[in-house]
Every structure is written in structure tokens, then in C-alpha cells.
Scaffold this motif. Structure first.
Motif: not given
Length: 285
Positions: A213-240
């Protein structure tokens, strides 16, 4: 040592900048130059500890000379990266659509091995140097920065997955038995090395959260992420501690049938050879 680095005006003075002793590389000093005594003939990487002066969105650029010559064509435009993050969360406008948050720079000291700007080569540049003295110059091209360290290092060997997995077994590492951890890539982004890498919208009903229904910012990357060496970093935790699988929910529907490739690193290191250039196949879904 930094005290051995000079410019066309002579020896450069060191100064304290953001907690480190550093030298300044700016437009007024056309080049930085130093002599290094290589201990043995072989292949070396050149690594910088740098701090790009904040306030700009553009990357730094330098030209590399070794013993008075550019070693190869790609050294005539080496990119030094800045890093960015969302300055806040999306704002909902008057019609209920989410709008992209502004971007802000993440200033700080960074370490980078000199590498190909286009991303055609999956590992940093290596330079063949004979034992003895060599003169290295970094010519200013774009953006001021401070440098706290310049090093020649042995290239890092990246083992195959079979070799790494055998080491896992020899060390007694076990597969974990934990609940699956799921996070939204657009929400858990730690940083990006290009200001154009931002959240975007996809109306596919299989994307979470759905944007029917409404526009949501629900992805990252796409057509903007098409040049060499462009990098995205994510952070997460693991329990063990233990062995985990990582899965990505992706759509790669660009370039009509041609796969895309990404290098995947964990905590700054590519764990095995197969992740140096991991293939994502073309798929419209």
C-alpha cells in the motif's frame, strides 16, 4: 618511520591528530616520498593507516610511483575510501510513504591495502620488489588526509574452503544448535563506503516488510550497488561459539542474465578462497 617521509619541500613534520602521531597529505604538498630497505626479493602489499579530513563526501585519490615509475596503469588512480551511515530512520510523509534518511560520514582512522579502484582484481595489489633500497611516492590527486602508518606487508594467503574446513575439524569445532537469527539488511547496516548506497524500496510481496500500500524502505543496494569495491557492512551477534551457516535473501535482476559478484569478509577478513568473488545468479524473483 613517519620521520623519514618527505615532500617536495623537504622533511614533513609529524603532528598529533585524533589520537595518533601522523603526517598531513594535502594539496599544498604535491607528493609524499620515502625510501624503504626491502629485506628480501618478493611480492609485497602496500598498506596505509589514514584519516580522510571530514566534511566531504568524495573519496581520496593518489597516484603511486615506485623508483620513479608508475608500476602499472591501475596505480594512476588509487581510491582511498570514506565511510557513511544513515543519519536516522526513515520519515513517513503526508501520504504514508517512507522517505530515505540523510547520510552522515563516519570519521575515523582506517587501514587499507592499495587496491584496484574498479574491483576487477579480488585481492590488493602486489608489487615485485628486489632486495635493497626503493623509493616510493604518493602523488596527491584528490582530498586531504592524515597518515599514521605506511607499511610493506607480505600478501595474505587465502586458503580454499576444503583446507579451512579440515582445520575446523582438526580443531574440534562443532555445528551450533541454536535458533535461526534473522535480521533485515536495511536495518542492521553498520556502514557503507559510498554515500549513494542507501535504503530503497521494492514492491515485491515477498520482501519483508511488504510494501503493497505504502512505500517502505525495505531493501538496501539494488541499482546503486553496481560499481567495483562498493561495500556494505552489517553487524550481528551470535549466541555461542561454533560453526554457522549464513544465508542471504536477495534479488539480482540486473544485466539480463549476467551474474553479479561480491567479496564476503567476516570481521575484515575473507575466510576462504571461495568468498573472494562469490557469485549471485541472475533471477527476476
Amino acid at each position: 618511520p613517519l620521520t623519514n617521509i618527505s615532500s617536495e619541500d623537504g622533511k614533513l613534520k609529524t603532528e598529533e591528530y585524533e589520537g595518533r602521531t601522523a603526517i598531513f597529505s594535502g594539496k599544498e604538498s604535491e607528493y609524499l616520498q620515502f625510501t624503504v630497505d626491502v629485506p628480501e626479493t618478493g611480492m609485497y602489499e602496500l598498506v596505509l593507516d589514514y584519516y580522510l579530513v571530514p566534511g566531504e563526501s568524495d573519496r581520496g585519490k593518489r597516484i603511486l610511483y615506485i623508483d620513479g615509475e608508475i608500476p602499472f596503469e591501475e596505480c594512476s588512480g588509487i581510491t582511498i575510501f570514506r565511510y557513511f551511515r544513515d543519519a536516522g530512520e526513515p520519515v513517513v510523509n503526508s501520504v504514508g510513504d517512507e522517505t530515505r534518511p540523510a547520510q552522515e560520514e563516519i570519521p575515523g582512522w582506517r587501514t587499507q591495502a592499495l587496491e584496484d579502484t574498479t574491483g576487477l582484481y579480488v585481492q590488493p595489489f602486489t608489487f615485485a620488489l628486489e632486495k635493497g633500497k626503493h623509493t616510493i611516492q604518493l602523488i596527491y590527486n584528490k582530498m586531504d588526509m592524515y597518515i599514521s602508518g605506511i607499511r610493506l606487508e607480505a600478501p595474505r594467503e587465502v586458503k580454499s574452503y576444503a583446507e579451512v574446513y579440515a582445520e575446523y575439524q582438526a580443531n574440534g569445532y562443532k555445528e551450533v544448535e541454536v535458533e535461526k537469527t534473522v535480521f533485515q539488511a536495511e536495518l542492521n547496516t553498520l556502514e557503507k563506503n559510498d554515500i549513494i548506497l542507501r535504503r530503497d524500496n521494492d514492491g515485491d510481496p515477498l520482501v519483508e516488510p511488504a510494501s503493497s500500500k505504502n512505500r517502505k524502505m525495505n531493501i538496501i543496494g539494488g541499482n546503486r550497488w553496481r560499481q567495483g569495491n562498493q561495500a556494505i557492512t552489517w553487524e550481528f551477534e551470535v549466541p555461542e561459539d561454533g560453526l554457522y551457516k549464513i544465508a542471504m535473501y536477495v534479488k539480482q535482476n540486473y544485466n539480463d542474465g549476467i551474474p553479479s559478484y561480491r567479496q564476503i569478509a567476516i570481521d575484515g577478513t575473507v575466510p576462504f578462497e571461495e568468498l573472494l568473488e562469490y557469485q549471485f545468479d541472475y533471477e527476476t524473483r
